[in-house]
Every structure is written in C-alpha cells, then in structure tokens.
Design an enzyme around this catalytic site. Structure first.
Site, PDB file in Angstrom:
ATOM      1  N   ASP A 184     -14.149   2.168  -4.635  1.00 36.91           N
ATOM      2  CA  ASP A 184     -13.016   1.835  -3.774  1.00 36.91           C
ATOM      3  C   ASP A 184     -13.192   0.426  -3.185  1.00 36.91           C
ATOM      4  O   ASP A 184     -14.277  -0.175  -3.253  1.00 36.91           O
ATOM      5  CB  ASP A 184     -12.954   2.885  -2.651  1.00 36.91           C
ATOM      6  CG  ASP A 184     -11.550   3.096  -2.110  1.00 36.91           C
ATOM      7  OD1 ASP A 184     -10.675   2.247  -2.353  1.00 36.91           O
ATOM      8  OD2 ASP A 184     -11.340   4.114  -1.420  1.00 36.91           O
ATOM      9  N   MET A 185     -12.141  -0.098  -2.571  1.00 39.08           N
ATOM     10  CA  MET A 185     -12.173  -1.447  -1.975  1.00 39.08           C
ATOM     11  C   MET A 185     -10.999  -1.506  -1.015  1.00 39.08           C
ATOM     12  O   MET A 185      -9.861  -1.663  -1.450  1.00 39.08           O
ATOM     13  CB  MET A 185     -11.988  -2.447  -3.113  1.00 39.08           C
ATOM     14  CG  MET A 185     -12.549  -3.819  -2.972  1.00 39.08           C
ATOM     15  SD  MET A 185     -11.762  -4.810  -1.702  1.00 39.08           S
ATOM     16  CE  MET A 185     -12.566  -6.344  -1.952  1.00 39.08           C
ATOM     17  N   ASN A 186     -11.275  -1.325   0.280  1.00 33.96           N
ATOM     18  CA  ASN A 186     -10.181  -1.031   1.198  1.00 33.96           C
ATOM     19  C   ASN A 186      -9.710  -2.133   2.130  1.00 33.96           C
ATOM     20  O   ASN A 186      -9.152  -1.839   3.187  1.00 33.96           O
ATOM     21  CB  ASN A 186     -10.535   0.219   2.009  1.00 33.96           C
ATOM     22  CG  ASN A 186     -10.251   1.472   1.198  1.00 33.96           C
ATOM     23  OD1 ASN A 186      -9.119   1.681   0.763  1.00 33.96           O
ATOM     24  ND2 ASN A 186     -11.262   2.264   0.947  1.00 33.96           N
ATOM     25  N   ASP A 242     -14.949  10.163   0.017  1.00 35.34           N
ATOM     26  CA  ASP A 242     -15.594   9.531   1.169  1.00 35.34           C
ATOM     27  C   ASP A 242     -16.275  10.554   2.097  1.00 35.34           C
ATOM     28  O   ASP A 242     -15.842  11.699   2.175  1.00 35.34           O
ATOM     29  CB  ASP A 242     -14.472   8.816   1.956  1.00 35.34           C
ATOM     30  CG  ASP A 242     -14.994   7.676   2.794  1.00 35.34           C
ATOM     31  OD1 ASP A 242     -16.207   7.612   3.012  1.00 35.34           O
ATOM     32  OD2 ASP A 242     -14.169   6.847   3.233  1.00 35.34           O
ATOM     33  N   TRP A 298       0.860  -1.170   0.000  1.00 33.87           N
ATOM     34  CA  TRP A 298       0.000   0.000   0.000  1.00 33.87           C
ATOM     35  C   TRP A 298       0.910   1.238   0.000  1.00 33.87           C
ATOM     36  O   TRP A 298       1.899   1.290   0.731  1.00 33.87           O
ATOM     37  CB  TRP A 298      -0.916  -0.003   1.249  1.00 33.87           C
ATOM     38  CG  TRP A 298      -1.651   1.293   1.371  1.00 33.87           C
ATOM     39  CD1 TRP A 298      -2.734   1.685   0.646  1.00 33.87           C
ATOM     40  CD2 TRP A 298      -1.319   2.387   2.235  1.00 33.87           C
ATOM     41  NE1 TRP A 298      -3.097   2.953   0.988  1.00 33.87           N
ATOM     42  CE2 TRP A 298      -2.249   3.409   1.971  1.00 33.87           C
ATOM     43  CE3 TRP A 298      -0.330   2.601   3.198  1.00 33.87           C
ATOM     44  CZ2 TRP A 298      -2.228   4.630   2.638  1.00 33.87           C
ATOM     45  CZ3 TRP A 298      -0.307   3.815   3.865  1.00 33.87           C
ATOM     46  CH2 TRP A 298      -1.252   4.814   3.587  1.00 33.87           C
ATOM     47  N   ASP A 338      -2.230   5.540  -3.225  1.00 31.96           N
ATOM     48  CA  ASP A 338      -2.560   6.576  -2.241  1.00 31.96           C
ATOM     49  C   ASP A 338      -1.352   7.444  -1.952  1.00 31.96           C
ATOM     50  O   ASP A 338      -1.459   8.483  -1.311  1.00 31.96           O
ATOM     51  CB  ASP A 338      -3.042   5.933  -0.933  1.00 31.96           C
ATOM     52  CG  ASP A 338      -4.534   5.647  -0.978  1.00 31.96           C
ATOM     53  OD1 ASP A 338      -5.211   6.186  -1.876  1.00 31.96           O
ATOM     54  OD2 ASP A 338      -5.019   4.892  -0.117  1.00 31.96           O
ATOM     55  N   CYS A 354     -10.431   1.753  -7.677  1.00 32.16           N
ATOM     56  CA  CYS A 354      -9.488   2.118  -6.620  1.00 32.16           C
ATOM     57  C   CYS A 354      -9.541   1.001  -5.596  1.00 32.16           C
ATOM     58  O   CYS A 354     -10.596   0.428  -5.347  1.00 32.16           O
ATOM     59  CB  CYS A 354      -9.944   3.436  -6.002  1.00 32.16           C
ATOM     60  SG  CYS A 354      -9.042   3.906  -4.516  1.00 32.16           S
ATOM     61  N   LYS A 400     -15.998   6.801  -8.313  1.00 33.86           N
ATOM     62  CA  LYS A 400     -14.748   6.224  -7.811  1.00 33.86           C
ATOM     63  C   LYS A 400     -15.142   5.036  -6.953  1.00 33.86           C
ATOM     64  O   LYS A 400     -15.741   5.203  -5.895  1.00 33.86           O
ATOM     65  CB  LYS A 400     -13.993   7.271  -6.990  1.00 33.86           C
ATOM     66  CG  LYS A 400     -12.777   6.717  -6.268  1.00 33.86           C
ATOM     67  CD  LYS A 400     -11.976   7.827  -5.602  1.00 33.86           C
ATOM     68  CE  LYS A 400     -10.836   7.245  -4.784  1.00 33.86           C
ATOM     69  NZ  LYS A 400      -9.987   8.286  -4.215  1.00 33.86           N
TER      70      LYS A 400
HETATM   71  C1  DGJ Z   1      -8.715   4.883  -0.119  1.00 39.00           C
HETATM   72  C2  DGJ Z   1      -8.503   5.627  -1.416  1.00 39.00           C
HETATM   73  O1  DGJ Z   1      -7.390   5.138  -2.077  1.00 39.00           O
HETATM   74  C3  DGJ Z   1      -8.399   7.111  -1.117  1.00 39.00           C
HETATM   75  O2  DGJ Z   1      -8.118   7.833  -2.286  1.00 39.00           O
HETATM   76  C4  DGJ Z   1      -9.690   7.572  -0.502  1.00 39.00           C
HETATM   77  O3  DGJ Z   1     -10.725   7.437  -1.427  1.00 39.00           O
HETATM   78  C5  DGJ Z   1     -10.001   6.768   0.754  1.00 39.00           C
HETATM   79  N1  DGJ Z   1      -9.936   5.357   0.507  1.00 39.00           N
HETATM   80  C6  DGJ Z   1     -11.363   7.124   1.296  1.00 39.00           C
HETATM   81  O4  DGJ Z   1     -11.720   6.346   2.354  1.00 39.00           O
END
Ligand code: DGJ
Length: 703
Positions: free
Chosen positions: A452-454, A341, A173, A522, A500, A450
């Site tokens: 996302d997937m965190n 977000d 990351w 990021d 993302c 956008k």
């Molecule tokens: C992770 C993304 O990579 C960021 O750019 C941002 O959108 C955050 N999540 C928001 O929680």
C-alpha cells in the site's frame, strides 16, 4: 517488420495492421512521417518533410514533426529534451548519426552537434499487438556533467485533421478512472501527476480520434500509455494546424545530473492505432499486459479468489478473529486469505506503528505462523498487507531515524493520515526496508503481499544529498521502489504482489512490470464500481483488476445492493470478498458459494479473454460488458440495471467478438443464434426492478 528505405532515408515500422514511418528530412531533421493503417506499397508512405517558416514568428523548426524534439534554436512546442551543459549553454542541437535494426527493434542514434550528449531512440515493434514501444537512452559520452531538465519519452504526431477528440481518465480517491472526453482545444492541455505517485486524479493514458467519430466498435483511435509510477506528464498540443502528444516523466521540480560516462533511460511509452475503435485499443493494451508486461513468474496464471480483512476488521486483527473469518472464507471457496492493516508494531489506529515491521505480540502471541498454518490447513494461501514507503512519527523507526523521511530542516513536515514518506532515494532506507520485507517473507509462508501507499509527497527535501541530486528524488524514489520489489520477487518467486495506493492511486504500465495485480479503488460500492471499472478497462486488463464483494449497505454511499449485483459487479475482474463474513446468513453464504464456484468456471474467459464494452455506464440505465474466451468458443455477458422507468423497454444489447458464422447457445434461454445474429439483432437482457444484474453464458455449438 522494420525496413529502411535508402532513397527516402526513412524507416517503415509495420505491425500486422499499422505502419509508423519516420525519416530524415532534406534539412537533416529526424521527423515523423506517417502513422495509421498499413498501406500496400512503401511508395504509399509520405517522406519526412520539413515544415515551412511563415513570417518572423513561425520558424520552420517549430512546425516540424520532430520525433524527439530537443529545446534549442527556434522551437516553442513542448520539448522532449531540455539540458544545460557544463559551460551553462542551454541549447541542444541534435543531429542524426546512425541506426541499427535488430529483429523487431530499431535504434536511431542522434548526437549533439558540439557536446558529448547522445540520444538513442529505441522502437520495439509488437506486430500481433499492433503496438510500438518507445524508449530513449540519454548518454553523456564526455566527462563533464550535463544537467537534464526535461527528459520525456517521446512525441506522437497525429495526422492533419480539422479536430480531434481527447479521451482521458480522471478521478479522485474512491472515484478513480472516470472516462472524460472533450474536443481538443487550440493550445495546450496537460494531464499530469505531481504527487510523487501515478495518482488517483489522472492516469497516464490518452486516446485521440478525429472529429470524435470513433466509438467502441469502429473508427480510428490513436492512443498511448506511459510505464511510470511517479510524477508524469502528458501534454497534448494543437498549434499551427497540427496535433501532437508528448509524454514522459514530469519536468516539474525535476532535474537529473547526467555524470560523465553515465546513461539515463526514460520510461517506456507504448503507442497504438486501432481501426476498431476504443474497444480494439483496449484489447491490444490488455493483451500487451498479459503477454509482455506482467511479471513473468505468474504472468500466465489465473488470479485467485481472495478474501481481504480490511472492511471487516480494520486495525482490529488478531489470531483468533482472523482464524474465524478464514474458516468461513474457506467454506465459501476462497483461495487466498489476506490479512490487511493492523498486524504489526503498535498499529491499533492509523496514527502509529508504520515503519515497525514486527508482528504485534499482543495480537499474535505466537507470531504469524499459527494463523498461516490454520489458513493453509483450510486449503488457502496466506497473504499480508504492508506499507513500506511510509512511517508514522509515532513509531520506533521514526524515533530512531527522523531524517529518513523527505523533509526540509527549516519547514514543518506536513502530515497526511498521520504519516510521512520515507526517502527511498537513500540507500540506507532501501536496505532497511528490503531487509524487513525479505525477513518477513523468509520467516513466514506468505504467498501474497498487498503493498500500500497512502499519501502523496510533500516537502520533498533530501538534506544529506549533494546539491545536484535534490531534484532527482522523484525519479530515484520510483527506481528504488521498482528495484526493491524486483529483488523481493527474485528471492520469493512464489509470492503474488498487489499494488495499492489508497485504492487505485498507483496503477500504470510501470508498476505492472513488477506487481501482479492492483487494488482498483477503496470504493467497493458495486454500483459506483461499474464506472470506475469501465474507465479502468480502457487501459488495464480484467486480470489485474481486483474487485471485492462487501457489505449490503455500503459504508460510503449508504446504498443497499443485492448480493447477486455485488457479486456480478466484482466477477468482471479478479473476484475478492471484503465483507465481515459473520454477518452473512446461512442462505447468503450458500448463495455466495454458488457465485464463487461459477466465477471459477468463467474466470479464464474474464481474465484471459477479449473484453467488449457493450454499453457504457454513461449511456443510461443499463450497462453491459462481455468477455470472449481466447479460442472464441465461450463468452460471458454481464448486464446491470439501475432501475426501470416509465415501463420503458430496455435497450438492445448487441453482442460482439463472436465468430460471425458459428452458432452460439445461450445457457439459460437455450436460444441458439449465429455470432452474426447475436451482434446484429442483439438481446434484451433479463433485468427488472432496481439494481438488478444478470450473467449470460454463451457456448459455441460444435459440428
Ligand atoms: C488503503 C487501502 O486501499 C485499503 O484497502 C486498506 O488496505 C487500508 N489502506 C489499510 O490502511
């Protein structure tokens, strides 16, 4: 482009510059015979030759370069296929059946000797791109189920050489796509993802050059990339004097019940052989994405300059503040305003709200429309952030459906970023998410999503599933995601989708079939970005690579970088701004306006041109990348300096990709030289001090 040679029982697949040959050996095996430069005569190509056994431990089969090896008999290399039949037999014996050629596609059909398992190998020849796409369809022609335990996309057999160097991408990351190179060891080396997504840690691409002799401009490079966004594996093997690479869906914790009468299609594997070194390999892949992979509706359009609110406001978004940022963004020349977000549910931190895709009434008392109206009145399009595959336990969705996440009833649910992964293998979850997103896009004029997937997966259980389906979740999740986005795009063709995953955790040729661009990392430190972007460029086009200009002092490294350097670094891809614009002085805004205007002029060259990595970030204090327009009339050269040392002269940068005989004028110095001279003599870039950068523009002098 595809010829069957009756006598040799082989197929010759030719692109403009390469040939790939496979055939049926004397003992009836489907074997690889040749891959490399196109040769003058068919007789030049070797026949498919069976291997020889040696002693009692090296079987002939084990030495065969099989096109699609199934585990069975005496075979110990990495198989493409492993299956268990209903009677518990775990041995697959494939026999060639028939073939067909339709245009540029060759289909070869094989069948198991006894069981109703059919394997169709599809080869799509892409002549101008010098690529071959491989795909495989596995069909159960009977009625009893067959359990697939390994179903990869194919193997690439390399010509016999004493040694190969492997190039691949690793990372983490905020430090994705770092190029690694090593001499291939004897034995096996596996690149993989087991986290459910493509991953930040490795990317599904490989390149091999004999003896490490190739460079950016010359030498033969074999390469391949996989179109898949879940667990994947690329196994390179050096054994018994041969080198091979097998790639596809990861077999780890994976199985697929192939019910009677059904088919399973494996992800595409694209293969290439470049005689123009690594640069040539990358350019083919870039063209491939721009011509064939990216979603059709926006494929030929240039990507817009965007603003993203994340680094400026994090979760603290509201109508008024976002509106103020939008005003400044519009003044600068931004074309898309993306609110990140924080706009939905009880989302004030990363601890709550995910899953509740309803506008937060305190932050947006009149819904999103007033902000959208404002953004549009300023001449920009409005975009929004979502993370549909996730849920925070502190959300209405989780309280209502705690069983909608992957879990085992007897185990604790491991948290990352206080969130769980929703089970997209479940049709009800997919339906819920699709309806939420479809409504969001129907009710509001949103032009950019956008997605996302965190986090990666954990406890990948699906308690309600039938016994056979448990290990299918890995693939069903990816299929569910693809299908959801496909349908959303069908209903809302005007919307651009960005993939993302905490930055570049889900970048691959599979996701690029559904998403128009990606968030690269990021890490927005413009210096760190240079190596991330360089690695990225080995596989992916600048047209999909979002790069934002952010704060002067970077939040991660504490490094301070000039505005010019930050812009130049971001202008090598899809330019975005991610800074709190209130912090910029009038002078900085004016300067930024100039770069944005300049970017709009050069972006057709950057996004649609041919890319040349002139000097790597790994080569010392100066790095440089160049883009040449499709018609060869214009070029831009970016240069970056880490810092002068000991009064040393800077290295010469030799330009590339220009028409050798044509004259090109460099805008600033007014120097005029032939393409050939720019290449042979090179140029010392006008760089001085620390973290300096430059942008040179060259134009062909006509007449
Ligand atoms: C992770 C993304 O990579 C960021 O750019 C941002 O959108 C955050 N999540 C928001 O929680």
């Amino acid at each position: 482009m595809i010829r069957y040679q009756e006598d040799a029982r082989s197929w010759v697949l030719e692109t403009d510059l390469t040939a790939y040959v496979l055939g049926i050996s004397e003992r009836g095996h489907l074997l690889h015979a040749y891959y490399g430069s196109k040769l003058p005569y068919d007789a030049d190509y070797p026949p498919a030759a069976d291997g020889h056994g040696w002693g009692s431990f090296n079987s002939a089969e084990d030495r065969n370069p099989e096109e699609y090896m199934a585990w069975g008999g005496i075979r110990y290399a990495e198989p493409c296929l492993k299956a268990t039949f209903a009677d518990h037999v775990r041995d697959v014996v494939l026999q060639y059946d028939l073939f067909s050629i339709e245009g540029n596609q060759l289909t070869i059909v094989m069948r198991d000797k006894v069981y109703p398992l059919q394997v169709e190998l599809l080869y799509q020849v892409l002549p101008g791109l010098n690529l071959i796409e491989r795909e495989v369809r596995l069909a159960n022609l009977g009625s009893s189920p067959i359990t697939l335990e390994q179903a990869l996309s194919g193997t690439l057999h390399l010509p016999r050489e004493e040694s190969y160097r492997l190039s691949y991408l690793t990372g983490k990351w905020a430090g994705e796509t770092q190029l690694q190179q090593m001499n291939m060891p004897e034995g096996k080396f596996v690149m993989e993802s087991r986290s459910g997504i493509t991953s930040h840690h490795t990317n599904p691409w490989f390149a091999l050059d004999a003896g490490g002799a190739a460079d950016e401009r010359q030498g033969v490079v074999y390469y391949g990339a996989l179109a898949y966004s879940g667990n994947w594996k690329i196994a390179t093997e050096s054994r018994l004097g041969r080198t091979r690479v097998t790639a596809g869906i990861h077999d780890f914790d994976w199985a697929w019940e192939l019910k009677g009468g059904t088919t399973f299609t494996v992800p595409k594997l694209v293969l290439g052989c470049s005689a123009e070194g690594f640069g040539g390999a990358s350019r083919s892949l870039h063209d491939y994405q721009r011509q064939l992979v990216l979603p059709a509706p926006h494929r030929s359009e240039l990507r817009k300059v965007l603003y993203n609110s994340w680094e400026a406001t994090t979760f603290d978004v509201n109508e008024e503040d976002q509106g103020k940022l939008a005003e400044i963004a519009a003044e600068l020349g931004v074309e898309q305003f993306i609110m990140d977000d924080g706009w939905f549910g009880a989302r004030n931190t990363d601890k709550a709200g995910l899953g509740d895709w309803v506008v937060n009434p305190e932050k947006f008392p009149n819904g999103l429309q007033p902000l959208i109206d404002k953004v549009e009145s300023l001449g920009m399009e409005f975009g929004i952030w979502v993370e549909p595959e996730m849920v925070n336990p502190d959300s209405d969705l989780y309280r209502a459906h705690p069983d909608w996440v992957y879990h085992y009833p007897t185990r604790e649910r491991s948290m990352m970023r206080t969130q769980c992964v929703l089970n997209l293998a479940r049709p009800d979850v997919r339906e819920y998410l699709f309806n939420c997103l479809d409504k969001l896009l129907t009710d509001n004029r949103i032009r950019f999503v956008k997605w996302d997937m965190n986090r990666g997966f954990s406890e990948p259980g699906y308690p309600d599933a039938s016994a056979e389906e448990h290990r299918e979740i890995w693939t069903r999740h990816v299929q569910g995601l693809y299908e959801m986005v496909r349908q959303l795009k069908e209903n809302h063709p005007e919307v651009i989708f960005q993939s993302c995953s905490g930055g570049g955790g889900r970048v691959d040729l599979g996701i690029l079939q559904y998403f128009d661009q990606v968030w690269t990392s990021d890490n927005t430190d413009a210096y760190d970005r240079l190596s991330i972007q360089e690695g990225f460029s080995h596989v992916y086009s600048a047209k999909v690579m979002e790069a934002w200009v952010t704060a002067e002092e970077h939040w991660m490294n504490g490094r301070r970088l000039p505005l010019k350097y930050r812009f130049h670094s971001a202008m090598t891809g899809v330019l975005g701004i991610g800074e709190d614009l209130h912090k910029w002085s009038e002078a900085e805004r004016e300067e930024a306006k100039g770069y944005i205007a300049q970017y709009k002029v050069i972006r057709p060259i950057v996004q649609h041109g041919r890319q040349y990595r002139l000097r790597s970030t790994r080569q010392g204090i100066v790095s440089s990348v160049m883009y040449v327009s499709e018609d060869g009339r214009e070029a831009v050269v970016f240069g970056f300096l880490l810092g002068n040392r000991n009064g040393d002269e800077l290295p010469l940068i030799r330009l590339d990709g220009l028409d050798a005989k044509a004259l090109y004028r460099e805008e600033q110095s007014r120097t005029m030289k032939s393409g050939s001279a720019w290449k042979t003599m090179g140029v010392t870039l006008p760089l001085r001090g620390d973290f300096d950068s430059c942008l040179l523009r060259l134009t062909r002098v006509e007449g």
